[in-house]
Write a protein that holds these residues in place. Structure first.
Motif, short mmCIF file in Angstrom:
data_model
loop_
_atom_site.label_atom_id
_atom_site.label_comp_id
_atom_site.label_asym_id
_atom_site.label_seq_id
_atom_site.Cartn_x
_atom_site.Cartn_y
_atom_site.Cartn_z
N THR A 1 0.83 -1.19 0.00
CA THR A 1 0.00 0.00 0.00
C THR A 1 0.87 1.26 0.00
O THR A 1 1.08 1.86 1.03
CB THR A 1 -0.94 0.01 1.22
N GLN B 1 2.09 5.15 -0.51
CA GLN B 1 1.46 6.46 -0.33
C GLN B 1 1.03 6.97 -1.70
O GLN B 1 1.80 6.92 -2.66
CB GLN B 1 2.45 7.42 0.31
N LEU C 1 -3.57 10.98 -3.18
CA LEU C 1 -5.02 10.98 -2.95
C LEU C 1 -5.23 11.03 -1.44
O LEU C 1 -4.35 10.60 -0.68
CB LEU C 1 -5.65 9.69 -3.51
N PRO D 1 -6.19 9.99 2.30
CA PRO D 1 -6.11 8.66 2.92
C PRO D 1 -7.49 8.05 3.16
O PRO D 1 -8.50 8.77 3.24
CB PRO D 1 -5.39 8.92 4.24
N LEU D 2 -7.52 6.74 3.29
CA LEU D 2 -8.75 6.01 3.63
C LEU D 2 -8.84 5.87 5.14
O LEU D 2 -7.84 5.93 5.85
CB LEU D 2 -8.74 4.62 3.00
N ARG E 1 -11.43 0.41 6.53
CA ARG E 1 -11.53 -0.09 5.16
C ARG E 1 -10.54 -1.21 4.87
O ARG E 1 -10.58 -1.81 3.80
CB ARG E 1 -11.27 1.05 4.17
N TRP F 1 -6.11 -0.74 -4.48
CA TRP F 1 -5.69 0.31 -3.56
C TRP F 1 -5.96 1.70 -4.18
O TRP F 1 -6.52 2.59 -3.55
CB TRP F 1 -4.21 0.12 -3.23
N GLN G 1 -9.96 2.33 -4.62
CA GLN G 1 -10.70 2.69 -3.41
C GLN G 1 -10.34 4.10 -2.92
O GLN G 1 -11.21 4.83 -2.45
CB GLN G 1 -10.49 1.64 -2.32
N HIS G 2 -9.08 4.48 -3.05
CA HIS G 2 -8.70 5.85 -2.70
C HIS G 2 -9.37 6.85 -3.64
O HIS G 2 -9.85 7.90 -3.21
CB HIS G 2 -7.18 6.03 -2.78
N ALA H 1 -13.05 7.22 -2.93
CA ALA H 1 -13.23 8.00 -1.70
C ALA H 1 -13.05 9.50 -1.98
O ALA H 1 -13.80 10.33 -1.47
CB ALA H 1 -12.27 7.53 -0.62
N MET H 2 -12.07 9.84 -2.82
CA MET H 2 -11.88 11.24 -3.18
C MET H 2 -13.09 11.78 -3.94
O MET H 2 -13.58 12.88 -3.65
CB MET H 2 -10.63 11.43 -4.03
N GLY I 1 -2.92 6.56 -9.11
CA GLY I 1 -2.83 6.96 -7.71
C GLY I 1 -1.80 8.04 -7.47
O GLY I 1 -1.86 8.74 -6.46
#
Length: 156
Positions: free
Chosen positions: A7, A9, A12, A14-15, A19, A45, A48-49, A52-53, A129
């Motif tokens: 995972t 950095q 975006l 963070p989650l 999650r 990864w 999902q980021h 969320a954004m 990402g």
């Protein structure tokens, strides 16, 4: 948040910690759009980021988004990573994700453009990402332009 080795950095937000989880010594991430736990891969990864954004920062409604949307292109089944719909439930944006280690190249754009031959959306977005690109297509004028930012959903 529980740190898991694959995972990196991202560029975006963070989650939340809830999650991620470990199951049978494997990392899992919760997909809010599909309401299920998925094995955590580098591409997931990013997905999902990015989702969320879109929902948390740009006003996109999770109820108007879908992951792994099946389409048929030249008789072959394909899957769009994420499709965002407008309020009339017409496809509005296709988002294609790549792992952070994958460079965004012309080949990636060619892939999303092929998907758009079927869906005909005004926005095409690609992210690994670390870098994010969004292109707006004006079908009436027959033009396209790359945007400096991902559009807020109030443009839908």
């Amino acid at each position: 948040m529980q740190q898991i080795s694959l995972t990196p950095q991202l560029a975006l937000p963070p989650l939340t910690a809830d999650r991620l989880k470990m199951r049978d010594s494997k990392p899992y991430i919760f997909d809010t759009l599909r309401s299920k736990w998925l094995v955590l891969t580098p591409e997931e990864w990013v997905r999902q980021h990015f989702i969320a954004m879109l929902t948390d920062k740009l006003g996109y409604q999770a109820s108007l988004m879908a992951n792994e949307v099946g389409i048929t292109l030249n008789g072959t089944s394909r899957r769009c990573d994420t499709v965002v719909y407008d309020h009339q439930l017409h496809p509005w944006m296709i988002v294609e994700y790549k792992a952070p280690s994958v460079k965004i190249t012309q080949k990636v754009f060619d892939q999303i453009v092929r998907y758009n031959m079927v869906l005909q959306v005004p926005y095409l977005t690609v992210s690994n990402g670390l870098m994010h690109y969004c292109c707006h297509i004006d079908y009436d004028k027959g033009t396209y332009e790359f945007l400096t930012d991902i559009p807020a959903y109030d443009n839908a």
